[in-house]
Design a protein around this motif. Sequence first.
Motif, PDB file in Angstrom:
ATOM      1  N   ASN A   1       0.824  -1.213   0.000  1.00 63.37           N
ATOM      2  CA  ASN A   1       0.000   0.000   0.000  1.00 63.37           C
ATOM      3  C   ASN A   1       0.857   1.260   0.000  1.00 63.37           C
ATOM      4  O   ASN A   1       0.492   2.280  -0.602  1.00 63.37           O
TER       5      ASN A   1
ATOM      6  N   HIS B   1       3.816   1.598  -1.455  1.00 61.34           N
ATOM      7  CA  HIS B   1       4.344   1.794  -2.809  1.00 61.34           C
ATOM      8  C   HIS B   1       3.261   2.310  -3.755  1.00 61.34           C
ATOM      9  O   HIS B   1       3.544   3.134  -4.637  1.00 61.34           O
ATOM     10  N   VAL B   2       2.019   1.849  -3.576  1.00 60.14           N
ATOM     11  CA  VAL B   2       0.910   2.368  -4.387  1.00 60.14           C
ATOM     12  C   VAL B   2       0.727   3.856  -4.119  1.00 60.14           C
ATOM     13  O   VAL B   2       0.601   4.666  -5.049  1.00 60.14           O
TER      14      VAL B   2
ATOM     15  N   ASN C   1       3.671   5.990  -5.608  1.00 58.99           N
ATOM     16  CA  ASN C   1       3.565   6.189  -7.061  1.00 58.99           C
ATOM     17  C   ASN C   1       2.468   7.189  -7.397  1.00 58.99           C
ATOM     18  O   ASN C   1       2.605   7.982  -8.334  1.00 58.99           O
ATOM     19  N   ARG C   2       1.373   7.160  -6.645  1.00 60.05           N
ATOM     20  CA  ARG C   2       0.289   8.107  -6.894  1.00 60.05           C
ATOM     21  C   ARG C   2       0.720   9.537  -6.564  1.00 60.05           C
ATOM     22  O   ARG C   2       0.363  10.477  -7.280  1.00 60.05           O
TER      23      ARG C   2
ATOM     24  N   TYR D   1      -4.932  10.744  -1.669  1.00 62.12           N
ATOM     25  CA  TYR D   1      -4.153   9.507  -1.766  1.00 62.12           C
ATOM     26  C   TYR D   1      -3.586   9.097  -0.414  1.00 62.12           C
ATOM     27  O   TYR D   1      -3.527   7.907  -0.079  1.00 62.12           O
TER      28      TYR D   1
END
Length: 696
Positions: free
Chosen positions: A558, A560-561, A564-565, A578
């Motif tokens: 989560n 890393h998601v 990136n966002r 985010y």
Amino acid sequence: MEKATATSTSCPSTPRWNIDRPFLTGRFHQETKGTSRLADTKGFSMDLSSHGLERPIGYYNAAVQELIVIDDLLSAMVGIEGRYISIRRVRGKEDHISFQVDASMDLAIQELAKRMFPLCESYLLIDQFVESRSQFKNGLVNHAFAAALKALLVDYQAMVAQLEHQFRLGRLSIQGLWFYCQPMMGSMQALSIVIQKASANNFTGSSVLNLLQSQAKAMAGDNAVRSLLEKMTQCASNAYLSILERWVYEGVIDDPYGEFFIAENKSLQKESLTQDYDAKYWRQRYSLKEGIPSFLANIAGTILTTGKYLNVMRECGHNVQVPASENYKLTIFGSNHHYLECIKAAYDFASGELLNLIKEKYDLMGKLRSIKHYLLLDQGDFLVHFMDIARDELTKKFDEISVEKLQSLLDLALRTTAAAVDPCHEDLTCCVERSSLLKRLSTLKDLEVRTVSDGNALAEPLNITGLETFSLSYKVEWPLSIVISRKALAKYQLIFRFLFRCKHVDRQLCGAWQVHQGVRALNMRGTAISRSSLICRSMLKFINSLLHYLTFEVLEPNWHVMHNRLQTAKSIDEVIQYHDLFLDKCLRECLLLLPELLKKVERLQSLCLQYAAATQWLISSSISIPKLEEHSKSSRPSRMLTMTTENASVTDSILKFEREFNAELQSLGPILSNSSQAEPYLTHLAQWILGDGHDQ
């Protein structure tokens, strides 16, 4: 159409002499002479010249009557009573005005004169509106609208003067007067309708603009009237757009009369973001009011956000330089919607500047990584050292703990481990909560915590210690507190407390395992200590599987998601969104929003801690005992009885721990199975903890 709300802003008052001396305002045109005051007591004003001062108009022939009526009509067109045309006004209703003619007038001339009365009445209404709406309290939009109307009346009066000149030259008949007045008739009547509605509802600000726009659309079939109403809308909106321009280019609300559709709540301060869990600064410091102008309704949210971004940069001391150009002037309002392009350009500029400021100057990602290291235990070497040196303090009751001592121990642990190279480690602080994790979760109403059927399931345990209530906090300064608010930190702390508890259980079980390994050289096969070793392995497998799931299956993916966002985010609002999604998903997948499951896990952890605390006694009680099957072969009956009693007590304790642990562990299966339909990640959790379909 919404009524304008009264503003608390204090406005300058209209000077008394402007009311006491009506000749300065023009209202003397409509004032009646002294003898009409008697008629006013009956509710009406009467024509003063009909009291024997003049002969009835019917006394004259038609040609003379026409000349007299033209002269009276020219006066009536600028709001002055004539000899045979009078103004009738209902007391208490200033917008209810009508004109009357002498009944003895020739019928044909009467009909022609009455056709002109709507124009005369419209002039009176407009003139009265201009005077009344020019006062300070009515706001900038009404001031601008009244000024535009006043300019129109100047042109209208010039037209009347020209007609009067033609009349003096003997070139104007009553039919000619009607012909020349027809082009103005529709425009003046349309404006009088707008004025009557605005006066009846006491409209100000955006309500006036919406009224003008709706009337312009309603007059789409009459090009001249529609163009006039659009011009009035343009003039009235200039003052409003100047307020808007300062907001979207400077982040400042310059609204002396409370007309703007964005409200500022000065009681909300930015410091509340780091102090109050329910801080509403970012959402409610600036908010939309009712009565948004219709031409800005679709872009009102963008306008609000643009000014908020600029306001943040200004409070950071950042010099905001919006590109200055005539093309960016918002005071130009027209059907080409150029103002929409200006607002969009201002939003893109403000969003990019603020995002760059927070990411580059204030190092948002660095702060988030630092919080991840400490509160999500990404780099936990400092925690191991801290738990060793603070063990005695943490085992006290939460109300007996010295937070200052814990803070000094934490600082020591940070300085003597790899955390010392982190420039942000000084922002880390200790805190001791007043309630258990489950109790704390139940008090946070904004979290979607699933309810439990057992009312006592969330009861506060007795004698909770610092190990259950210890937490870390983090100092966050403005403007990063917009993203990492007190609410966000509270969610980080909930995850930290759960991980800290798991780490503590793991360390205690590792200590118990080391005790078992210390007697491994002895032949303990078939004894109670051998059985204890198996239980210890099962408990270690459970807690290590849980920690692996929490860190490698939930937090890391989560994170890393979210990372990136954040790299592709276009605005600070997207960053906040985010970040909040990351925290909410971590809370949910870490079981913190499922109290029934969390209660089971805490029960298993408590059993592990009880077992780890009893291990030393179990080992010391079992170390001199022969194999369980060989009690009958002992050659010393009295010693055998003593050993058997001790062995039975140890064995019962071990078997009790084993039964309770296995029962609690197996009871997780149905709960995970029932909940996995709504929460698919629970299937993966079951694989790790229960070993279903996964080779541990």
